[in-house]
Design an enzyme around this catalytic site. Structure first.
Site, PDB file in Angstrom:
ATOM      1  N   HIS A  49      -0.813  15.220 -28.950  1.00  0.00           N
ATOM      2  CA  HIS A  49      -1.176  14.798 -27.596  1.00  0.00           C
ATOM      3  C   HIS A  49      -0.352  13.604 -27.118  1.00  0.00           C
ATOM      4  CE1 HIS A  49      -3.404  11.346 -29.239  1.00  0.00           C
ATOM      5  NE2 HIS A  49      -3.838  12.181 -30.168  1.00  0.00           N
ATOM      6  N   ASP A  50      -0.027  13.627 -25.852  1.00  0.00           N
ATOM      7  CA  ASP A  50       0.666  12.522 -25.168  1.00  0.00           C
ATOM      8  C   ASP A  50       2.094  12.309 -25.658  1.00  0.00           C
ATOM      9  OD1 ASP A  50      -1.696  11.501 -23.532  1.00  0.00           O
ATOM     10  OD2 ASP A  50      -2.500  11.317 -25.568  1.00  0.00           O
ATOM     11  N   GLY A  89       0.228  11.952 -32.250  1.00  0.00           N
ATOM     12  CA  GLY A  89       0.105  11.635 -30.844  1.00  0.00           C
ATOM     13  C   GLY A  89       1.023  10.510 -30.405  1.00  0.00           C
TER      14      GLY A  89
END
Length: 258
Positions: free
Chosen positions: A120-121, A138
């Site tokens: 994520h991100d 992440g």
């Protein structure tokens, strides 16, 4: 539009007529594809997600799934992917998180090989190569033209600099300098003859003895490889197994592990 009859496409998804959606693919809510995208088979696309044009996604990839973050509570985070990317088998790319940027981003002209994970991100620049099994936690940034080698775990919030090369099997816990070659130390050695394996394959005692002697000359003497080969040649007939071993060494283009 070419959509296989076994594919499931959410009514909210935007799939241009130029796209190909293969067998057993699932395209979820709020997914938007650009022109000429190809989903081979068994691809799962979750949303919200927007993909550019001319992307090819191979079987069993899961793109745009929920972030693997225990603080995620179902917020409508996103995934954005550019153009002309090749995403191979079993790749996973998750959406962003509310506590992060909210969006995971992949640029254009990337090659994302099998079993790669993009957490994520993350932000992946253009022309990046992520080799089989690269694992990005992440909030990782991989700048343009960088290569992350096979089986490399990358710690969260790390940056991989532009035009850098990370060797396979390297654990990355700090930023990688742009333009650098970065790799873990490789203290790998051939330390003995595979005697038990050879016995199981029916090698005679005489054949094993000759190979054992050759390995002693190659590995246990103070001779370099060229000197060891010359010594073995000077000893006369050592049998086809040793001759084959020597041919292997002599034709090596990258050197041999000793």
């Amino acid at each position: 539009m070419s959509i296989h009859p076994t594919a499931i496409v959410d009514p909210s998804a935007k799939v241009p007529a130029s796209c190909t959606v293969g067998a057993f693919c699932v395209i979820g809510t709020d997914v938007e594809l650009g022109e000429n995208c190809c989903l081979l088979s068994h691809v799962v696309l979750g949303g919200p997600a927007k993909l550019g044009s001319d992307n090819t996604i191979h079987s069993f990839a899961v793109i745009g799934g929920e972030p693997q973050d225990i603080t995620y509570k179902g917020e409508p985070t996103r995934l954005e992917i550019g153009d002309r990317n090749v995403i191979r088998e079993y790749v996973t790319i998750t959406r962003g998180t509310a506590k992060g940027s909210g969006t995971t981003r992949v640029g254009s002209d990337t090659l994302i090989m099998a079993y790669t994970h993009i957490g994520h991100d993350c932000v992946i620049g253009d022309h990046v190569m992520l080799i089989n099994g690269a694992t990005l936690a992440g909030h990782v940034t991989v700048e343009e033209w960088a290569v992350v080698g096979a089986l490399c775990p990358v710690h969260q919030f790390v940056r991989i600099g532009a035009h850098s090369y990370v060797g396979g099997g390297t654990t990355i816990t700090q930023d990688v300098l742009p333009y650098s070659m970065t790799s873990a130390e490789r203290d790998t050695h051939a330390f003995m003859l595979n005697k038990v394996g050879l016995q199981r394959r029916g090698f005679s005692k005489e054949r094993i003895t000759k190979l054992h002697h050759a390995y002693k000359v190659l590995l246990a003497s103070k001779l370099n490889t060229s000197q060891a080969l010359e010594k073995l040649r000077s000893e006369g007939e050592l049998g086809e197994d040793v001759a084959s071993l020597m041919r292997f060494i002599e034709t090596s283009q990258r050197g041999v592990i000793k």
